[in-house]
Design a protein around this motif. Sequence first.
Motif, PDB file in Angstrom:
ATOM      1  N   GLU A  42       0.852  -1.171   0.023  1.00  0.00           N
ATOM      2  CA  GLU A  42       0.034   0.053  -0.067  1.00  0.00           C
ATOM      3  C   GLU A  42       0.924   1.171  -0.026  1.00  0.00           C
ATOM      4  O   GLU A  42       1.097   1.999   1.053  1.00  0.00           O
ATOM      5  N   VAL A  43       1.714   1.363  -1.272  1.00  0.00           N
ATOM      6  CA  VAL A  43       2.451   2.582  -1.395  1.00  0.00           C
ATOM      7  C   VAL A  43       1.777   3.960  -1.171  1.00  0.00           C
ATOM      8  O   VAL A  43       2.041   5.185  -0.680  1.00  0.00           O
ATOM      9  N   GLY A  44       0.405   3.983  -1.718  1.00  0.00           N
ATOM     10  CA  GLY A  44      -0.486   5.358  -1.372  1.00  0.00           C
ATOM     11  C   GLY A  44      -0.592   5.707  -0.294  1.00  0.00           C
ATOM     12  O   GLY A  44      -0.646   6.981  -0.088  1.00  0.00           O
ATOM     13  N   ALA A  45      -0.793   4.722   0.738  1.00  0.00           N
ATOM     14  CA  ALA A  45      -0.888   5.076   2.177  1.00  0.00           C
ATOM     15  C   ALA A  45       0.179   5.814   2.710  1.00  0.00           C
ATOM     16  O   ALA A  45       0.094   6.391   3.833  1.00  0.00           O
ATOM     17  N   LEU A  46       1.529   5.563   2.301  1.00  0.00           N
ATOM     18  CA  LEU A  46       2.717   6.115   3.074  1.00  0.00           C
ATOM     19  C   LEU A  46       2.481   7.593   3.183  1.00  0.00           C
ATOM     20  O   LEU A  46       3.222   8.197   3.926  1.00  0.00           O
ATOM     21  N   LEU A  47       1.877   8.393   2.098  1.00  0.00           N
ATOM     22  CA  LEU A  47       1.568   9.778   2.302  1.00  0.00           C
ATOM     23  C   LEU A  47       0.856  10.180   3.634  1.00  0.00           C
ATOM     24  O   LEU A  47       0.543  11.419   3.707  1.00  0.00           O
ATOM     25  N   ASP A  48      -0.024   9.308   4.298  1.00  0.00           N
ATOM     26  CA  ASP A  48      -0.754   9.667   5.333  1.00  0.00           C
ATOM     27  C   ASP A  48       0.073  10.065   6.608  1.00  0.00           C
ATOM     28  O   ASP A  48      -0.144  10.439   7.595  1.00  0.00           O
ATOM     29  N   ASP A  49       1.524   9.735   6.496  1.00  0.00           N
ATOM     30  CA  ASP A  49       2.122  10.131   7.495  1.00  0.00           C
ATOM     31  C   ASP A  49       2.479  11.535   7.571  1.00  0.00           C
ATOM     32  O   ASP A  49       3.040  12.209   6.722  1.00  0.00           O
ATOM     33  N   ARG A  50       2.014  12.323   8.656  1.00  0.00           N
ATOM     34  CA  ARG A  50       1.973  13.439   8.796  1.00  0.00           C
ATOM     35  C   ARG A  50       3.556  14.359   8.670  1.00  0.00           C
ATOM     36  O   ARG A  50       3.647  15.550   8.040  1.00  0.00           O
ATOM     37  N   ALA A  51       4.496  13.724   9.548  1.00  0.00           N
ATOM     38  CA  ALA A  51       5.890  14.357   9.545  1.00  0.00           C
ATOM     39  C   ALA A  51       6.300  14.207   7.963  1.00  0.00           C
ATOM     40  O   ALA A  51       7.074  15.307   7.715  1.00  0.00           O
ATOM     41  N   LEU A  52       6.165  13.302   7.397  1.00  0.00           N
ATOM     42  CA  LEU A  52       6.672  13.108   5.824  1.00  0.00           C
ATOM     43  C   LEU A  52       5.812  14.048   4.931  1.00  0.00           C
ATOM     44  O   LEU A  52       6.698  14.832   4.254  1.00  0.00           O
ATOM     45  N   ALA A  53       4.809  14.291   5.029  1.00  0.00           N
ATOM     46  CA  ALA A  53       4.079  15.093   4.172  1.00  0.00           C
ATOM     47  C   ALA A  53       4.344  16.577   4.528  1.00  0.00           C
ATOM     48  O   ALA A  53       4.655  17.394   3.818  1.00  0.00           O
ATOM     49  N   ASN A  54       4.507  16.948   5.921  1.00  0.00           N
ATOM     50  CA  ASN A  54       4.873  18.406   6.313  1.00  0.00           C
ATOM     51  C   ASN A  54       6.353  18.570   5.448  1.00  0.00           C
ATOM     52  O   ASN A  54       6.831  19.682   5.330  1.00  0.00           O
ATOM     53  N   ALA A  55       7.239  17.682   5.939  1.00  0.00           N
ATOM     54  CA  ALA A  55       8.541  18.115   5.164  1.00  0.00           C
ATOM     55  C   ALA A  55       8.455  18.314   3.723  1.00  0.00           C
ATOM     56  O   ALA A  55       9.106  19.059   2.838  1.00  0.00           O
ATOM     57  N   MET A  56       7.716  17.427   2.909  1.00  0.00           N
ATOM     58  CA  MET A  56       7.617  17.369   1.621  1.00  0.00           C
ATOM     59  C   MET A  56       6.803  18.817   1.217  1.00  0.00           C
ATOM     60  O   MET A  56       7.495  19.534   0.197  1.00  0.00           O
ATOM     61  N   HIS A  57       5.880  19.256   2.088  1.00  0.00           N
ATOM     62  CA  HIS A  57       5.208  20.579   1.821  1.00  0.00           C
ATOM     63  C   HIS A  57       6.213  21.770   2.072  1.00  0.00           C
ATOM     64  O   HIS A  57       5.963  22.920   1.779  1.00  0.00           O
ATOM     65  N   GLU A  58       7.227  21.480   2.784  1.00  0.00           N
ATOM     66  CA  GLU A  58       8.437  22.556   2.896  1.00  0.00           C
ATOM     67  C   GLU A  58       9.447  22.563   1.741  1.00  0.00           C
ATOM     68  O   GLU A  58      10.384  23.367   1.930  1.00  0.00           O
ATOM     69  N   GLY A  59       9.170  21.878   0.825  1.00  0.00           N
ATOM     70  CA  GLY A  59       9.980  21.855  -0.416  1.00  0.00           C
ATOM     71  C   GLY A  59      11.121  20.760  -0.586  1.00  0.00           C
ATOM     72  O   GLY A  59      11.779  20.793  -1.397  1.00  0.00           O
ATOM     73  N   LEU A  60      10.880  19.795   0.439  1.00  0.00           N
ATOM     74  CA  LEU A  60      11.674  18.752   0.122  1.00  0.00           C
ATOM     75  C   LEU A  60      11.286  17.407  -0.434  1.00  0.00           C
ATOM     76  O   LEU A  60      10.287  16.926  -0.314  1.00  0.00           O
ATOM     77  N   PRO A  61      11.986  16.779  -1.562  1.00  0.00           N
ATOM     78  CA  PRO A  61      11.520  15.972  -2.110  1.00  0.00           C
ATOM     79  C   PRO A  61      11.337  14.676  -1.182  1.00  0.00           C
ATOM     80  O   PRO A  61      12.520  14.277  -0.308  1.00  0.00           O
ATOM     81  N   LEU A  62      10.391  13.889  -1.528  1.00  0.00           N
ATOM     82  CA  LEU A  62      10.233  12.838  -0.725  1.00  0.00           C
ATOM     83  C   LEU A  62      10.541  11.434  -1.508  1.00  0.00           C
ATOM     84  O   LEU A  62      10.027  11.280  -2.811  1.00  0.00           O
ATOM     85  N   ARG A  63      11.316  10.654  -1.155  1.00  0.00           N
ATOM     86  CA  ARG A  63      11.660   9.562  -1.862  1.00  0.00           C
ATOM     87  C   ARG A  63      11.292   8.046  -1.325  1.00  0.00           C
ATOM     88  O   ARG A  63      11.414   8.116  -0.028  1.00  0.00           O
ATOM     89  N   ILE A  64      10.882   7.395  -2.206  1.00  0.00           N
ATOM     90  CA  ILE A  64      10.127   5.852  -1.585  1.00  0.00           C
ATOM     91  C   ILE A  64      10.885   4.887  -2.328  1.00  0.00           C
ATOM     92  O   ILE A  64      11.023   4.728  -3.629  1.00  0.00           O
ATOM     93  N   GLY A  65      11.383   3.940  -1.540  1.00  0.00           N
ATOM     94  CA  GLY A  65      11.798   2.777  -1.919  1.00  0.00           C
ATOM     95  C   GLY A  65      11.500   1.407  -1.708  1.00  0.00           C
ATOM     96  O   GLY A  65      11.191   1.382  -0.223  1.00  0.00           O
TER      97      GLY A  65
END
Length: 209
Positions: A42-65
Amino acid sequence: MRRLLLLTILASGLALGLPSGVSAQDETWISVVPETGAARVEVGALLDDRALANAMHEGLPLRIGVSVELWADRFFDSEEGREEWKASVVYDPVTLDYEVQVGDRDPARLRSLTQVREHLQRAFVLMLRPHRAGRYYYLATVEMATLSLSDLDELRRWLSGDLASGTQGDSEGAVTRGVRRLFVRALGLPTRRLRLRTDAFDFQGVPSN
């Protein structure tokens, strides 16, 4: 001084970016497609992580492996195959779009996190699956980070006094600004590492034509 700064950064990164893990069987994150025996994460659900989403919205690329292994469930288990899947999500605060890239495919520009989740899930396709009858299970490792290994390597090179050749012609001010950016990024960024396993399942083999 440089060595002390490096130790400070690494210690802070470990303290603030400790990975949260999920291990053993977890049907919320990983399952088996009954018709094909393929793994579904369920890779789509990874974006439910608030800390990761907040960092991404601050302009940092989110990398998923995602690394998935297929194992035969026997008296002595054996690895039957392995496959990797990678994606990145970058938020543009100017256009308010998300740029999503999966593997080497052309990037897609999407307008909402919901669309990003759906796109990632549709794009998660692995060719790994059993090809003969037997009993199997999957092991998977999911890693999410907003700081690339190349960024960390650049930071370590500078702190050790070994500047990359491409920066030799830059002014000290430009180098300092670049390192300051990496320093700020390294201190407070979340990372996640999930270790997943499916229940053992029986595969009847590929039907003959």
